[in-house]
Design an enzyme around this catalytic site. Structure first.
Site, mmCIF file in Angstrom:
data_model
loop_
_atom_site.group_PDB
_atom_site.id
_atom_site.type_symbol
_atom_site.label_atom_id
_atom_site.label_comp_id
_atom_site.label_asym_id
_atom_site.label_seq_id
_atom_site.Cartn_x
_atom_site.Cartn_y
_atom_site.Cartn_z
ATOM 1 N N THR A 105 10.025 -18.784 2.589
ATOM 2 C CA THR A 105 11.355 -18.721 2.023
ATOM 3 C C THR A 105 12.418 -18.751 3.113
ATOM 4 O O THR A 105 13.499 -19.296 2.935
ATOM 5 C CB THR A 105 11.499 -17.428 1.213
ATOM 6 N N ASP A 147 8.883 -8.472 -1.227
ATOM 7 C CA ASP A 147 8.623 -9.898 -1.465
ATOM 8 C C ASP A 147 7.110 -10.140 -1.494
ATOM 9 O O ASP A 147 6.596 -11.066 -0.883
ATOM 10 C CB ASP A 147 9.297 -10.738 -0.376
HETATM 11 P P1 ADP Z 1 8.762 -16.614 5.131
HETATM 12 O O1 ADP Z 1 9.482 -15.358 5.510
HETATM 13 O O2 ADP Z 1 9.600 -17.812 5.412
HETATM 14 O O3 ADP Z 1 8.256 -16.584 3.729
HETATM 15 P P2 ADP Z 1 6.061 -16.110 6.058
HETATM 16 O O4 ADP Z 1 5.933 -15.040 7.096
HETATM 17 O O5 ADP Z 1 5.710 -15.743 4.678
HETATM 18 O O6 ADP Z 1 7.532 -16.744 6.133
HETATM 19 O O7 ADP Z 1 5.185 -17.359 6.522
HETATM 20 C C1 ADP Z 1 5.176 -18.571 5.803
HETATM 21 C C2 ADP Z 1 3.759 -19.140 5.718
HETATM 22 O O8 ADP Z 1 3.244 -19.382 7.052
HETATM 23 C C3 ADP Z 1 2.757 -18.174 5.087
HETATM 24 O O9 ADP Z 1 2.734 -18.304 3.673
HETATM 25 C C4 ADP Z 1 1.448 -18.582 5.742
HETATM 26 O O10 ADP Z 1 0.869 -19.680 5.056
HETATM 27 C C5 ADP Z 1 1.862 -19.028 7.141
HETATM 28 N N1 ADP Z 1 1.740 -17.904 8.100
HETATM 29 C C6 ADP Z 1 2.639 -16.925 8.295
HETATM 30 N N2 ADP Z 1 2.242 -16.038 9.235
HETATM 31 C C7 ADP Z 1 1.028 -16.441 9.640
HETATM 32 C C8 ADP Z 1 0.050 -15.916 10.595
HETATM 33 N N3 ADP Z 1 0.299 -14.793 11.296
HETATM 34 N N4 ADP Z 1 -1.109 -16.591 10.759
HETATM 35 C C9 ADP Z 1 -1.349 -17.708 10.028
HETATM 36 N N5 ADP Z 1 -0.494 -18.253 9.134
HETATM 37 C C10 ADP Z 1 0.690 -17.633 8.924
HETATM 38 MG MG MG Z 2 6.764 -15.674 2.945
#
Ligand code: ADP
Ligand code: MG
Length: 416
Positions: free
Chosen positions: A24, A137
């Site tokens: 997001t 979230d």
């Molecule tokens: P946002 O705050 O934009 O939603 P997220 O932290 O949820 O960001 O990360 C977005 C996507 O990136 C996740 O749904 C996942 O698929 C991938 N991702 C996030 N962090 C990791 C991690 N530490 N290792 C592997 N994949 C990750």
């Molecule tokens: Mg996320």
């Protein structure tokens, strides 16, 4: 532009490689530390522009706190950096992807797996709440898996939600309302308890393969959440459809599967009106299942008892193959047992053992008449085993259903 451009952004001390996901608020990249170990990490690039009025400074203080949080089911925040446009969070890398993808690939998760995941999620949330941190979230996309094999859940993307308004300046909702508690979607006041709503939605999705209020619009979502209809499972809808199409045996097995879900619901429902509604449904499914059972049994008996000359021929052709002979004998024994009326677990196991053998032998069997016959025989045996399994399941579901239906009546009597 870092975070959303074609090429990964540059960051001191790291080599950023493939994009792992876009959420997001941010884009996440896989990266290596340049120094010595070449440690693998995930780097999340958050655009400062997506922050709401809360100052960036406040956020940086918060991140400092998050850095101190250590829990086996929470993605570790190792470090952070920032420049004029972005904040970079350097995190533990989770090689198993996110829970959303994990469920999609398997369609649904077995109850055993869902149970373990729920325990791990509860553990992480308890820990966060004890530290006065709400997630706000929670959804499958924000729950990561440590490894592809025997994965551990790792909660991600928390602690920032309070700085990121779920509403942007144009009043567009960010994040998925499918997992959000209604008070949050309706912009009323909400608190830490919204996380619990999301946990329920996630558990449902893990077991049924889609969120309980899957909708295409806000209006539809609101209607579904507000209505006090029991969440109808696809199973019942499918069962009714098969029933209307005249496929009695498919309808029967679907009704029985549906009963497996409705019977426990009958136990746990505390609202009298809804309990009554579920009772009526369970009663209705049981009586339809009984009618279907009578239908299916008489037609399948005819089918099963038919003489099978192909089987005799196959046995004749297997005479010089002791292993094949033995496996066919085992299959015949299973059929005999079933026809004697022993439709239980032992007979099923016999079917399964013989099928295991026969399938191996089929793989080694050269093309020809014997292979054709063996193939046909395996298919017959498989459908017989399936049929037996359904019969056993059905008996169990029906007796469970009847017991559950009898229960409240008894307690009502003692009250009077
Ligand atoms: P946002 O705050 O934009 O939603 P997220 O932290 O949820 O960001 O990360 C977005 C996507 O990136 C996740 O749904 C996942 O698929 C991938 N991702 C996030 N962090 C990791 C991690 N530490 N290792 C592997 N994949 C990750
Ligand atoms: Mg996320």
């Amino acid at each position: 532009m870092a975070g959303s451009g074609w090429a990964p952004p540059r960051l001191d001390g790291f080599i950023l490689t493939e994009r792992l996901g876009t959420g997001t608020y941010a884009t996440v990249y896989k990266a290596y530390r340049k120094r010595d170990t070449r440690e693998v990490v995930a780097i999340k690039c958050v655009s400062k522009r997506s922050l709401n009025r809360a100052s960036v400074e406040n956020l940086l203080t918060e991140i400092e706190i998050l850095k101190t949080i250590r829990h086996p089911h929470i993605v570790e925040l190792k470090d952070f950096q920032w420049d004029s446009d972005h904040i970079y969070l350097i995190m533990e890398f989770c090689a198993g992807g996110d829970l959303s993808r994990f469920i999609r690939m398997r369609r649904i998760l077995p109850e055993k797996v869902a149970r373990v995941f729920l325990q791990q999620l509860a553990c992480a949330l308890k820990f966060l709440h004890d530290h006065n941190i709400s997630h706000l979230d929670l959804k499958p996309q924000n729950i990561l898996l440590s490894t592809p094999e025997n994965p551990q859940l790792k909660l991600a993307d928390f602690g920032f939600a309070q700085y990121m308004s779920p509403w942007d300046e144009k009043h567009v909702l960010r994040g998925s309302p499918l997992y959000m508690a209604p008070e949050m979607v309706c912009r009323q006041q909400y608190d830490a308890r919204v996380d619990l709503w999301s946990v329920g939605v996630i558990l449902y999705e893990a077991l049924f393969g889609r969120p309980p209020f899957a909708s295409r619009s806000f209006a539809e979502l609101e209607e579904k959440i507000r209505s006090d209809r029991a969440v109808e499972t696809d199973l019942v809808v499918e069962a009714v459809k098969k029933d209307q199409e005249g496929d009695a045996s498919a309808a029967l097995s679907l009704y029985c599967k549906a009963l497996e879900y409705f019977v426990p619901a009958l136990h746990y429902e505390s609202d009298a009106r809804r309990k009554e509604a579920i009772r009526a449904k369970v009663g209705q499914y049981i009586s339809r299942a009984e009618e279907l059972k009578a239908l299916v049994t008489s037609s399948s008996k005819k089918l099963l008892q038919r003489e099978n000359p192909a089987r005799e021929l196959l046995k004749e052709m297997a005479k010089d193959k002791p292993r094949l002979c033995a496996a066919l004998e085992m299959a015949s024994a299973a059929i005999a047992k079933e026809e004697e009326g022993k439709d239980d677990g032992d007979t099923l196991e016999l079917y399964q053992r013989s099928l295991g053998e026969l399938l191996l032998l089929l793989a080694a069997e050269p093309a020809g008449r014997r292979r054709e016959l063996l193939h046909a025989e395996i298919q017959t045996l498989m459908s017989r085993a399936e049929y037996l399994k359904d019969q056993m399941k059905m008996r169990e579901a029906q007796s469970m259903g009847k017991e559950a239906l009898a229960e409240p009546v008894r307690s009502a009597c003692t009250l009077q």
